[in-house]
Scaffold this motif. Structure first.
Motif, mmCIF file in Angstrom:
data_model
loop_
_atom_site.group_PDB
_atom_site.id
_atom_site.type_symbol
_atom_site.label_atom_id
_atom_site.label_comp_id
_atom_site.label_asym_id
_atom_site.label_seq_id
_atom_site.Cartn_x
_atom_site.Cartn_y
_atom_site.Cartn_z
ATOM 1 N N VAL A 104 7.962 2.329 -13.307
ATOM 2 C CA VAL A 104 7.593 2.953 -12.733
ATOM 3 C C VAL A 104 7.175 2.405 -11.117
ATOM 4 O O VAL A 104 7.487 2.756 -10.018
ATOM 5 C CB VAL A 104 6.257 3.196 -13.511
ATOM 6 N N ILE A 105 7.034 0.385 -11.376
ATOM 7 C CA ILE A 105 6.642 0.125 -10.208
ATOM 8 C C ILE A 105 7.834 -0.348 -9.584
ATOM 9 O O ILE A 105 8.045 -0.573 -8.605
ATOM 10 C CB ILE A 105 6.807 -1.087 -11.372
ATOM 11 N N ASP A 106 9.046 -0.446 -10.267
ATOM 12 C CA ASP A 106 10.589 -0.636 -9.529
ATOM 13 C C ASP A 106 10.712 0.240 -8.453
ATOM 14 O O ASP A 106 11.151 0.276 -7.564
ATOM 15 C CB ASP A 106 11.811 -1.151 -11.162
ATOM 16 N N GLN A 304 -1.363 -3.877 -11.285
ATOM 17 C CA GLN A 304 -0.093 -3.737 -10.184
ATOM 18 C C GLN A 304 -0.252 -2.838 -10.242
ATOM 19 O O GLN A 304 0.338 -1.807 -9.446
ATOM 20 C CB GLN A 304 1.245 -4.567 -10.572
ATOM 21 N N THR A 305 -0.116 -1.360 -10.776
ATOM 22 C CA THR A 305 0.029 -0.105 -10.926
ATOM 23 C C THR A 305 -1.513 0.176 -10.670
ATOM 24 O O THR A 305 -0.924 1.311 -9.062
ATOM 25 C CB THR A 305 0.234 0.613 -12.475
ATOM 26 N N PRO A 313 -0.380 5.437 -2.847
ATOM 27 C CA PRO A 313 0.013 6.856 -3.903
ATOM 28 C C PRO A 313 1.223 7.696 -3.851
ATOM 29 O O PRO A 313 1.823 7.862 -4.860
ATOM 30 C CB PRO A 313 -1.514 7.622 -3.750
ATOM 31 N N ALA A 314 1.896 8.054 -3.027
ATOM 32 C CA ALA A 314 3.067 8.642 -2.903
ATOM 33 C C ALA A 314 3.637 8.793 -3.934
ATOM 34 O O ALA A 314 4.775 8.643 -4.084
ATOM 35 C CB ALA A 314 3.397 9.157 -1.328
ATOM 36 N N GLU A 315 3.950 7.082 -3.572
ATOM 37 C CA GLU A 315 5.200 5.962 -4.124
ATOM 38 C C GLU A 315 5.303 6.254 -5.561
ATOM 39 O O GLU A 315 6.302 5.851 -6.218
ATOM 40 C CB GLU A 315 5.880 4.617 -3.437
ATOM 41 N N PHE A 316 3.892 5.290 -5.358
ATOM 42 C CA PHE A 316 3.991 5.637 -7.413
ATOM 43 C C PHE A 316 4.255 6.835 -7.910
ATOM 44 O O PHE A 316 4.413 6.712 -9.044
ATOM 45 C CB PHE A 316 1.947 4.935 -7.427
ATOM 46 N N LEU A 317 3.736 8.202 -7.514
ATOM 47 C CA LEU A 317 3.499 9.244 -8.312
ATOM 48 C C LEU A 317 4.634 9.392 -8.039
ATOM 49 O O LEU A 317 5.204 9.845 -9.704
ATOM 50 C CB LEU A 317 2.326 10.418 -7.376
ATOM 51 N N CYS A 318 5.516 9.014 -7.207
ATOM 52 C CA CYS A 318 6.954 9.274 -6.875
ATOM 53 C C CYS A 318 8.020 8.750 -7.898
ATOM 54 O O CYS A 318 8.506 8.976 -8.986
ATOM 55 C CB CYS A 318 8.307 8.971 -5.958
#
Length: 569
Positions: A104-106, A304-305, A313-318
């Motif tokens: 997810v982080i990557d 980190q998350t 938020p958008a990139e994380f949720l993606c």
């Protein structure tokens, strides 16, 4: 007849013959059952099968077979000794854990580095500040859906009470949120001491600095080892043996360690009675002690998350959606979280979607404003675009054909789409799913055509596609293709049947049929104000609640079937 001894233990066959007279009588009668029990007694305790630990790796000082017997598991060399025995044979054992969250982080980092406002400046997750105010504000709020280790109701409740404001608090919380520390009151003590509601306990001047970061509470196994070193002069290896002995609670070993601990402390000027008191206290905490290095690693991923969710938020949720794309419940929850945070979730699009989810941005013209309460504050409007791979019934062959045809330029409408993709890889089911989920909306709106009209034109469009494929095979240009070449930027003026558009409920039902969840809206959205009055619990919150908690939920009946039961039942 083999009795259960409690605590998950079953009696061995010799024990069962002593404890159960009926079993003993059967064996004494002889016959088949006596033979069964006799053979079972011979087999009992033997290794049942061989297997390979999914994460266990051993390291030897030289060829592995010089130290332990080995065998081949497929093409992998595996020790024949059990994991607890390999260390006694002189090997070092490691468990390497694979975390979905790292993926997810990557994914999130890759999307962040594609943002138009970064202008080539690379974002590195390992260089983020560890004292970020927005990150700690998020952790304290309990709004941590998707944040590693903080998804459960219990963990969210702990973070609200703890109100972490330093990384050390996160490490401690990960270590403390387990049945033992929760039941023993260690968590309450830590929280009370942190907020000055309880005085920090002290043990002895020689070791008080070991516990200063955890407010006098022994949280970690490493603290047990440090206390043994500083107070009683243990070596690192000896302190590790003490830690293990305290964890296993073996009386003989504990008695031996107590003598060593107390005598070592006395040599350093500690009173005998005080040394015994400290030993008993350390032994009490040691059974709950957690490995700090493990907790720190998990705490870092947690931080980190949380940082990604607070700032991107958008990139994380993606990243979450991509990693969980096959888990419908998690996808639904993440979509709801995105909407609550002001991140727009866009349906699949035949001209814009890739196979998986991706982040897209509206033009930064300065006209967009973040929704009230949203954490999305930058002038770029981040949106998440569904991937075509999420559409049910659209396989790899169809996707490959769509992307290949799209290289020539965007599709103008349904008929242009069918004319250009390989007709052998496109069928009615694929088109139905793509139309129902909204993948053609960008082309239909330009032509003033509804999803219902496009759905009614599927057969005609498929026929156009079959005809175009045959012409391509013969190397002929179609009449329509000649006309289209002159107006590449105009929608093809194809005839769609006159049909009433689907209402919102019908649109939602068809989206769910194609994707497995709602995207444009939820059928219950129109009852939002009425439902707010009932103080409802969301389905996502139920997982972390007590089994007997009383809650109110709202839902819809999606299927109804009458059943007639026989008798009075």
């Amino acid at each position: 007849l083999v009795p259960n001894l409690g605590q998950g233990k079953t009696a061995t066959i010799p024990e069962a013959l002593e404890l159960e007279p009926k079993l003993k009588a059967i064996v004494e009668e002889g016959g088949v059952m006596a033979e069964v029990v006799d053979q079972a007694a011979k087999l009992e305790g033997l290794t049942r099968h061989v297997g390979m630990h999914a994460a266990g790796v051993v390291i030897a000082d030289g060829p592995l077979w010089d130290w332990v017997p080995c065998f081949k598991h497929d093409e992998t060399l595996v020790t024949q000794y059990y994991m607890s025995d390999v260390e006694q044979a002189g090997l070092v054992k490691f468990d390497f854990l694979g975390l979905r969250t790292l993926t997810v982080i990557d994914i999130a980092v890759r999307h962040i580095n594609q943002r138009p406002d970064r202008k080539g400046e690379k974002f590195d997750i390992n260089l983020i500040p560890m004292d970020d105010a927005a990150t700690f504000a998020l952790l304290q709020s309990g709004e941590t859906t998707g944040v590693f280790q903080l998804e459960s109701q219990g963990m969210q409740s702990l973070f609200k009470r703890l109100r972490p404001d330093r990384f050390e608090d996160i490490i401690a919380a990960v270590a403390l949120y387990r049945p033992g520390p929760l039941e023993s009151g260690m968590v309450d003590t830590y929280v009370a001491c942190k907020h000055g509601k309880q005085k920090v306990a002290t043990m002895h001047p020689l070791i008080d600095d070991v516990l200063v970061t955890t407010y006098g509470v022994i949280v970690y196994q490493e603290q047990v080892m440090q206390i043994a070193q500083k107070l009683s002069g243990y070596t690192l290896g000896g302190a590790d043996l003490l830690r293990r002995a305290m964890g296993k609670k073996k009386k003989e070993e504990m008695d031996k360690q107590r003598d060593t601990f107390v005598s070592g402390a006395q040599k350093r000027g500690v009173d005998e009675a005080k040394a015994v008191e400290i030993f008993e206290l350390v032994a009490q905490f040691a059974k709950y002690g957690f490995n700090r290095s493990h907790s720190a690693g998990y705490g870092l991923v947690c931080y980190q998350t949380a940082y990604l969710k607070a700032h991107y938020p958008a990139e994380f949720l993606c990243g979450l959606l991509t990693a969980d794309r096959e888990k419908t419940e998690k996808v639904v929850r993440t979509i709801a979280e995105g909407k609550a945070m002001g991140v727009k979730i866009l349906p699949p699009d035949i001209n814009d979607s890739d196979t998986g989810f991706k982040v897209v941005f509206a033009s930064p013209d300065g006209t967009w404003k973040a929704p009230r309460g949203s954490r999305v504050t930058d002038r770029y409007q981040p949106q998440i675009r569904f991937g075509l791979g999420a559409v049910r019934g659209v396989g790899d062959a169809a996707l490959e054909s769509i992307f290949e045809a799209r290289k020539e330029g965007p599709f103008k409408d349904l008929f242009d789409f069918c004319s250009r993709v390989d007709a052998r890889k496109m069928n009615r089911g694929v088109l139905e799913a793509l139309i129902q989920c909204g993948a053609f909306d960008s082309t239909l709106i330009a032509s003033g055509v509804s999803r219902a009209q496009a759905f009614g034109a599927i057969d005609a469009a498929l026929e156009r596609g079959r005809s175009a494929s045959k012409d391509r095979e013969r190397g002929q240009a179609t009449l329509f293709g000649m006309f289209d070449a002159g107006r590449k930027n105009e929608p093809v003026r194809s005839e769609y049947p006159e049909m009433l558009p689907w209402d919102l409920r019908e649109t939602c039902v068809r989206e769910k049929q194609a994707l497995g969840f709602y995207v444009s809206a939820h059928p219950l959205d129109r009852y939002g104000r009425e439902l707010e009055r009932f103080q409802l619990t969301s389905a996502g919150e139920l997982a972390g609640m007590d089994n007997w908690a009383k809650v109110r939920v709202a839902g819809m009946v999606e299927g109804y079937r009458e059943k007639i039961f026989k008798g009075n039942g």
